[in-house]
Design a protein around this motif. Structure first.
Motif: not given
Length: 629
Positions: A513-522
């Motif tokens: 979930e954290e990776v997905r959030q980072n990806r969304q921010r990127a």
């Protein structure tokens, strides 16, 4: 003085109830409690320390009634004020003490009296009893009370029935001169005095007589009363006492609406019917006239007579009608007793004269009797001889008849004995035959017991085999339980491992979930960079158009200046604009290449995911140069 006598009667019952051993003495601790209760119920202030000191335990032992009387008179009865306490509460205290020891109602519920009715009869007994101890009620007062109870129930008892009832208790009353309160209550509980009266009717009659004799209620009932201010008519429940006429909202007497004081100056008058009201009368006092209406003429007559009686008592200075009537009945009994004693003395003198006369006549008769007796003795002797001869002859004849009867009875008995012997021989033969059958049955039983023993041995062997099989089954069961325990332990270990894996999975899900959030921010940063790039390309196109529009072709006659020929030569503005446009184009191509390289590097870092990295601030500044004026 009258109040003191009434209080002493109730206290006497309480004192005798505390005398458990019937020795005439009560312990000091019990007298202390009794005195404290009397202080409380009579509303007499007292010092508890002084009370404790007076009844302190010492070597003197219990106190008799004569020893308690000085303290009772000095500290309690001398301080009692009439009207400062409720007499009924005082009587209830003394009744509770004496009834707990002496009164025993029927445990099966067959007694006619409830506890409240017994208490009221006890109060009536104390009121009508003589002023002598132990307290008794003479039969005249018992008769008076029975007539009052029957009259309140609209019943009448014939003279014969009343005499029969009083004759039953006359024997008990002869020794003490009257009935005790417990004999009096037993008379009512047994139902002998009121055979056909129900329990509720008797209770209502006792309450009415109690209110009349103890509470001094001369009469009570509903009357219509006219208001003083509004002049309207309202139905009220009236209670007439010697000193006042009280009226309430209902017969429960909970809401008192007013009081009409009565004195020697009051009067009652009959009024004519008017305003739709009939059977009217009025009570005139010094301050006001009260108008009332009864239900019928008889009720009006009873009410006016009762009110006139109350006014007469007030004028004579008497506080209670029935106390006055009781005193008059007592004086009449004393007068009758004095007349009876005088009559008995006169009869005794006449009897003595008669006895003297009879004695002289008896002496003459004795002389004549002696002569007659001598003649009678001679006749009796001759008669006795004849009687003895006749008796002897009759005795011999009787003995002869008895001998004949004995011989006949002996013959009959011999015949019976022969028959009995024949029956005995037949019985012996039957017993011998029965003995033979019993021996055969015994042999069969012995054989059956042997067979049973063999069967029992076989059953024992089978039981031993079954016990061995049961032991084997128990061992198998224990092994199975151990196997189940091991399986349970393995199951618990698997559950623990599954719990660990579940926690690891949850952690992995959180990381994902954290990776997905980072990806969304990127992604959001790349979109912002692409928007800026698009804006930059738009600006480049715009400047290209502007450049093409501003550029003009060089005419043949124009000279192109050479750089470096002259030191102070400055290029024209058009030439400077051309060079700036070329630099802008070159910078745009370099920015595109830099963005492409950064995107490919980000893809390789993210494992193939297309997550663009935003350009730096210097690149954004290069891609968006400010136009020149």
């Amino acid at each position: 003085m009258a109040l003191r006598k009434e209080l002493l009667k109730s206290i006497w019952y309480a004192f005798t109830a505390l005398d458990v051993e019937k020795s005439g003495k009560v312990s000091k601790s019990q007298l202390k409690v009794l005195s404290h209760n009397l202080y409380t119920v009579l509303h007499i202030p007292h010092d508890p320390v002084a009370l404790e000191e007076h009844f302190r335990d010492d070597d003197d032992g219990p106190v008799s009634s004569q020893g308690y009387m000085p303290y009772l008179n000095k500290y309690i009865l001398d301080k009692v004020e009439e009207g400062a306490f409720v007499k009924e509460h005082f009587d209830e205290l003394c009744w509770t003490l004496t009834a707990k020891k002496n009164y025993r109602a029927d445990s099966n519920g067959n007694s006619l009296l409830s506890n409240q009715d017994a208490f009221r009869l006890w109060c009536l007994f104390n009121f009508l009893s003589e002023d002598k101890y132990p307290l008794i009620m003479v039969l005249d007062e018992v008769e008076y009370l029975l007539k009052k109870l029957l009259g309140s129930m609209s019943l009448e008892m014939g003279l014969g029935e009343l005499e029969e009832l009083l004759a039953l208790d006359a024997q008990a009353a002869q020794t003490s001169g009257g009935l005790s309160v417990w004999q009096f209550l037993e008379l009512f509980n047994s139902g002998r005095c009121l055979r056909s009266v129900g329990r509720e009717s008797l209770s209502m009659a006792i309450q009415e007589v109690y209110q009349e004799l103890i509470q001094d209620i001369l009469k009570q009932g509903y009357l219509w009363k006219r208001g003083h201010l509004r002049r309207n008519w309202a139905e009220r429940w009236f209670q007439l006492q010697p000193s006042c006429l009280c009226y309430f909202a209902s017969e429960e007497c909970k809401e008192k609406r007013g009081t009409i004081p009565l004195d020697a100056h009051c009067c009652v008058e009959v009024l004519p019917d008017r305003e739709g009201k009939r059977c009217m009368f009025c009570v005139k006092t010094a301050s006001r006239t009260y108008e009332m209406s009864a239900s019928d003429t008889r009720q009006r007559q009873e009410w006016t007579a009762a009110i006139q009686t109350a006014i007469r008592l007030q004028s004579e200075g008497k506080t209670s009608l029935h106390k006055d009537l009781k005193q008059k009945r007592r004086e009449q009994r004393e007068q009758r007793e004095r007349r009876r004693v005088a009559k008995e003395e006169e009869l005794l003198r006449l009897q003595q004269l008669q006895e003297e006369k009879e004695r002289k006549l008896q002496e003459l008769e004795l002389l004549q009797e002696a002569q007659r007796q001598a003649e009678r003795l001679l006749q009796e002797e001759e008669e006795r001889r004849r009687n003895q001869h006749q008796e002897l002859q009759q005795a011999l004849e009787g003995q002869l008849r008895e001998a004949e009867q004995a011989r006949a009875s002996m013959q009959a008995e011999m015949e019976l004995k022969k028959e009995e012997a024949a029956r005995q021989r037949q019985r012996i033969a039957e017993l011998e035959e029965m003995q033979e059958r019993l021996q055969e049955a015994l042999q069969l039983e012995v054989k059956a017991r042997r067979d049973e023993e063999a069967v029992r041995l076989a059953q024992t062997r089978l039981l031993e085999e079954e016990e061995e099989k049961l032991k084997q089954l128990m061992r198998l069961k224990e092994e199975q339980e151990r196997y189940i325990e091991r399986a349970q332990q393995e199951k618990e270990e698997l559950q623990q491992e599954m719990a660990l894996q579940s926690r690891s999975l949850q952690q992995a899900q959180q990381q994902l979930e954290e990776v997905r959030q980072n990806r969304q921010r990127a992604d959001e940063d790349v979109e912002a960079a692409q928007r800026k790039l698009h804006q930059a390309s738009t600006n480049v196109k715009h400047w290209n158009v502007q450049m093409n529009r501003l550029m003009h072709p060089i005419e043949p006659g124009d000279k192109r200046p050479t750089t470096g020929s002259f030191t102070g030569f400055q290029p024209s503005p058009l030439a400077r604009r051309d060079s700036s446009l070329k630099r802008l184009t070159r910078w745009g191509s370099q920015g595109n290449r830099t963005l492409s390289a950064n995107s490919s590097e980000q893809k390789s870092l993210n494992g193939g995911d297309e997550t663009p990295i935003p350009a730096s601030a210097s690149q954004e500044d290069k891609l968006d140069p400010a136009p020149e004026d």
